[in-house]
Design a protein around this motif. Structure first.
Motif, PDB file in Angstrom:
ATOM      1  N   VAL A   1       0.845  -1.209   0.000  1.00  0.00           N
ATOM      2  CA  VAL A   1       0.000   0.000   0.000  1.00  0.00           C
ATOM      3  C   VAL A   1       0.873   1.250   0.000  1.00  0.00           C
ATOM      4  CG1 VAL A   1      -1.653   1.344   1.350  1.00  0.00           C
ATOM      5  CG2 VAL A   1      -1.983  -1.116   1.063  1.00  0.00           C
ATOM      6  N   LEU A   2       1.922   1.250   0.826  1.00  0.00           N
ATOM      7  CA  LEU A   2       2.827   2.400   0.883  1.00  0.00           C
ATOM      8  C   LEU A   2       3.507   2.623  -0.464  1.00  0.00           C
ATOM      9  CD1 LEU A   2       4.171   4.616   2.569  1.00  0.00           C
ATOM     10  CD2 LEU A   2       5.906   2.937   3.256  1.00  0.00           C
ATOM     11  N   ALA A   3       3.944   1.545  -1.108  1.00  0.00           N
ATOM     12  CA  ALA A   3       4.571   1.667  -2.423  1.00  0.00           C
ATOM     13  C   ALA A   3       3.596   2.222  -3.443  1.00  0.00           C
ATOM     14  CB  ALA A   3       5.101   0.310  -2.879  1.00  0.00           C
ATOM     15  N   ALA A   4       2.338   1.791  -3.368  1.00  0.00           N
ATOM     16  CA  ALA A   4       1.320   2.296  -4.291  1.00  0.00           C
ATOM     17  C   ALA A   4       1.080   3.780  -4.074  1.00  0.00           C
ATOM     18  CB  ALA A   4       0.023   1.509  -4.110  1.00  0.00           C
ATOM     19  N   ILE A   5       1.069   4.209  -2.813  1.00  0.00           N
ATOM     20  CA  ILE A   5       0.846   5.627  -2.494  1.00  0.00           C
ATOM     21  C   ILE A   5       2.012   6.478  -2.981  1.00  0.00           C
ATOM     22  CG2 ILE A   5       0.677   7.287  -0.602  1.00  0.00           C
ATOM     23  CD1 ILE A   5      -0.899   5.175   0.952  1.00  0.00           C
ATOM     24  N   TRP A   6       3.234   6.055  -2.652  1.00  0.00           N
ATOM     25  CA  TRP A   6       4.395   6.845  -3.070  1.00  0.00           C
ATOM     26  C   TRP A   6       4.614   6.773  -4.579  1.00  0.00           C
ATOM     27  CZ3 TRP A   6       7.974   5.638   1.673  1.00  0.00           C
ATOM     28  CH2 TRP A   6       7.821   6.660   2.613  1.00  0.00           C
ATOM     29  N   GLY A   7       4.227   5.669  -5.194  1.00  0.00           N
ATOM     30  CA  GLY A   7       4.285   5.608  -6.648  1.00  0.00           C
ATOM     31  C   GLY A   7       3.332   6.598  -7.288  1.00  0.00           C
ATOM     32  N   ALA A   8       2.190   6.834  -6.616  1.00  0.00           N
ATOM     33  CA  ALA A   8       1.203   7.790  -7.129  1.00  0.00           C
ATOM     34  C   ALA A   8       1.670   9.226  -7.020  1.00  0.00           C
ATOM     35  CB  ALA A   8      -0.123   7.616  -6.387  1.00  0.00           C
ATOM     36  N   SER A   9       2.659   9.502  -6.150  1.00  0.00           N
ATOM     37  CA  SER A   9       3.114  10.883  -5.997  1.00  0.00           C
ATOM     38  C   SER A   9       3.683  11.432  -7.307  1.00  0.00           C
ATOM     39  CB  SER A   9       4.169  10.973  -4.890  1.00  0.00           C
ATOM     40  OG  SER A   9       5.358  10.283  -5.247  1.00  0.00           O
ATOM     41  N   PHE A  10       4.310  10.581  -8.110  1.00  0.00           N
ATOM     42  CA  PHE A  10       4.862  11.030  -9.389  1.00  0.00           C
ATOM     43  C   PHE A  10       3.734  11.346 -10.377  1.00  0.00           C
ATOM     44  CE2 PHE A  10       7.885   8.230  -7.305  1.00  0.00           C
ATOM     45  CZ  PHE A  10       8.997   9.038  -7.258  1.00  0.00           C
ATOM     46  N   LEU A  11       2.667  10.571 -10.303  1.00  0.00           N
ATOM     47  CA  LEU A  11       1.482  10.851 -11.113  1.00  0.00           C
ATOM     48  C   LEU A  11       0.886  12.197 -10.738  1.00  0.00           C
ATOM     49  CD1 LEU A  11      -0.970  10.019 -12.973  1.00  0.00           C
ATOM     50  CD2 LEU A  11      -1.913   8.902 -10.935  1.00  0.00           C
ATOM     51  N   PHE A  12       0.713  12.450  -9.444  1.00  0.00           N
ATOM     52  CA  PHE A  12       0.116  13.709  -8.984  1.00  0.00           C
ATOM     53  C   PHE A  12       0.992  14.913  -9.327  1.00  0.00           C
ATOM     54  CE2 PHE A  12      -2.127  11.076  -5.539  1.00  0.00           C
ATOM     55  CZ  PHE A  12      -3.273  10.968  -6.311  1.00  0.00           C
ATOM     56  N   MET A  13       2.314  14.743  -9.191  1.00  0.00           N
ATOM     57  CA  MET A  13       3.204  15.857  -9.534  1.00  0.00           C
ATOM     58  C   MET A  13       3.119  16.183 -11.017  1.00  0.00           C
ATOM     59  SD  MET A  13       6.664  15.635  -7.197  1.00  0.00           S
ATOM     60  CE  MET A  13       6.982  13.875  -7.384  1.00  0.00           C
ATOM     61  N   ARG A  14       3.044  15.160 -11.836  1.00  0.00           N
ATOM     62  CA  ARG A  14       2.930  15.393 -13.282  1.00  0.00           C
ATOM     63  C   ARG A  14       1.605  16.083 -13.609  1.00  0.00           C
ATOM     64  NH1 ARG A  14       5.548  14.534 -17.822  1.00  0.00           N
ATOM     65  NH2 ARG A  14       4.495  13.830 -19.711  1.00  0.00           N
ATOM     66  N   MET A  15       0.548  15.760 -12.865  1.00  0.00           N
ATOM     67  CA  MET A  15      -0.754  16.379 -13.093  1.00  0.00           C
ATOM     68  C   MET A  15      -0.783  17.840 -12.647  1.00  0.00           C
ATOM     69  SD  MET A  15      -3.229  13.265 -11.814  1.00  0.00           S
ATOM     70  CE  MET A  15      -4.680  14.342 -11.796  1.00  0.00           C
ATOM     71  N   GLY A  16      -0.037  18.165 -11.594  1.00  0.00           N
ATOM     72  CA  GLY A  16      -0.142  19.504 -11.020  1.00  0.00           C
ATOM     73  C   GLY A  16       0.963  20.471 -11.369  1.00  0.00           C
ATOM     74  N   SER A  17       2.146  19.977 -11.739  1.00  0.00           N
ATOM     75  CA  SER A  17       3.291  20.868 -11.925  1.00  0.00           C
ATOM     76  C   SER A  17       3.122  21.818 -13.096  1.00  0.00           C
ATOM     77  CB  SER A  17       4.576  20.051 -12.091  1.00  0.00           C
ATOM     78  OG  SER A  17       4.467  19.169 -13.194  1.00  0.00           O
ATOM     79  N   SER A  18       2.459  21.378 -14.158  1.00  0.00           N
ATOM     80  CA  SER A  18       2.321  22.243 -15.337  1.00  0.00           C
ATOM     81  C   SER A  18       1.410  23.436 -15.062  1.00  0.00           C
ATOM     82  CB  SER A  18       1.781  21.433 -16.521  1.00  0.00           C
ATOM     83  OG  SER A  18       0.505  20.897 -16.215  1.00  0.00           O
ATOM     84  N   GLU A  19       0.464  23.288 -14.148  1.00  0.00           N
ATOM     85  CA  GLU A  19      -0.465  24.386 -13.848  1.00  0.00           C
ATOM     86  C   GLU A  19       0.001  25.251 -12.687  1.00  0.00           C
ATOM     87  OE1 GLU A  19      -4.668  23.916 -14.154  1.00  0.00           O
ATOM     88  OE2 GLU A  19      -4.492  21.843 -14.848  1.00  0.00           O
TER      89      GLU A  19
END
Length: 291
Positions: free
Chosen positions: A8-26
């Protein structure tokens, strides 16, 4: 139960890269990360409810500030910058080089002798990175090369922070270190976040990405991480490094339709084998000589 929590922890921290990619451009890298660490410090705020925690905070604020800069503010911003130009999956794979830097820093700074397996592991890790970024290095995509270098700066910073915190914060409760690192990061990044705050409306999806980063990937993830350390030990908890790239690549492919080619798979495997050797999780030369 520990194995489930680790996944579960790996899934959560793996998702952080997804969220950063979604938010960094805006948001831009600095405002995005300032929000991330600010939200996380609020989630972890109950940590300093006791008088003992506040006393430790006052007596250790200088090393806690350094850890905040090197374990959160700088590496988070580097990762957020990199997601503007490279995939979330690639970022998550390169994140696995953190233990390689940790072993190198231990050798250079702390004069810890390296075994032949560790030297081989660091060499393999470098080969894995080269496999991943070879197209960028041989093409004219300079921004992508800079993005990869930014990630390596981030993982180098993680490696330094790990050793620095062990030397200066050994007697401090880990949850307090987690809260203080987020709080000091937020303070340091606040001026830059205000200066670079986006002048255009930010989409709802980007705001959800920020909330996911702050609440899930930082605040709650730290709670789960320290729970694993308490129940299964630090070495077991840190093995999450080997699982994060799997989820980082999977989330990027699933939600952002990122391409996963043989070059990505091969580079990932080489880096993970190198990391396992460098951290002592895998031994090849010693077993071969003993056979």
């Amino acid at each position: 139960m520990n194995a489930i929590e680790l996944v579960v922890l790996a899934a959560i921290w793996g998702a952080s890269f997804l969220f950063m990619r979604m938010g960094s451009s805006e948001f831009g890298p600095v405002p995005l990360i300032a929000l991330r660490v600010g939200i996380a410090s609020l989630v972890l705020l109950p940590v300093i409810a006791s008088a003992t925690s506040r006393r430790h905070l006052r007596s250790h604020w200088k090393p806690l500030l350094v850890v905040g800069l090197t374990n959160s503010a700088l590496p988070f911003c580097m990762f957020a910058y990199s997601t503007l130009y490279v995939s979330a999956g690639l970022d998550s794979i390169l994140n696995a080089t953190t233990p390689l830097w940790g072993a190198l820093i231990a050798f250079v700074w702390l004069k810890v002798n390296l075994t032949r397996d560790q030297i081989l592991g660091m060499a393999l890790g470098l080969v894995g990175v080269l496999i991943l970024v070879w197209k960028q290095l041989t093409a004219t995509q300079g921004t992508q090369t800079l993005a990869v270098l930014a990630v390596l700066v981030a993982t180098l910073s993680y490696g330094f922070a790990g050793h620095f915190s062990k030397r200066t914060l050994a007697g401090l409760a880990p949850p307090l270190t987690a809260w203080a690192s987020q709080f000091f990061s937020a303070l340091v990044l606040l001026p830059g976040a205000l200066y670079w705050w986006p002048q255009h409306p930010v989409s709802t999806s980007a705001w959800w990405a920020v909330i996911g980063l702050g609440v899930l990937c930082t605040g709650l993830a730290y709670v789960l991480y320290f729970r694993l350390i308490a129940h299964a030990g630090a070495s077991y908890a840190m093995s999450v490094t080997f699982l994060i790239p799997v989820f980082g690549v999977a989330w990027g492919a699933l939600f952002l339709h990122e391409e996963v080619g043989m070059q990505t798979v091969l580079g990932c495997l080489v880096i993970l084998v190198g990391t396992a050797l460098a951290t002592g999780k895998l031994q090849l030369i010693q077993r071969w000589r003993a056979a």
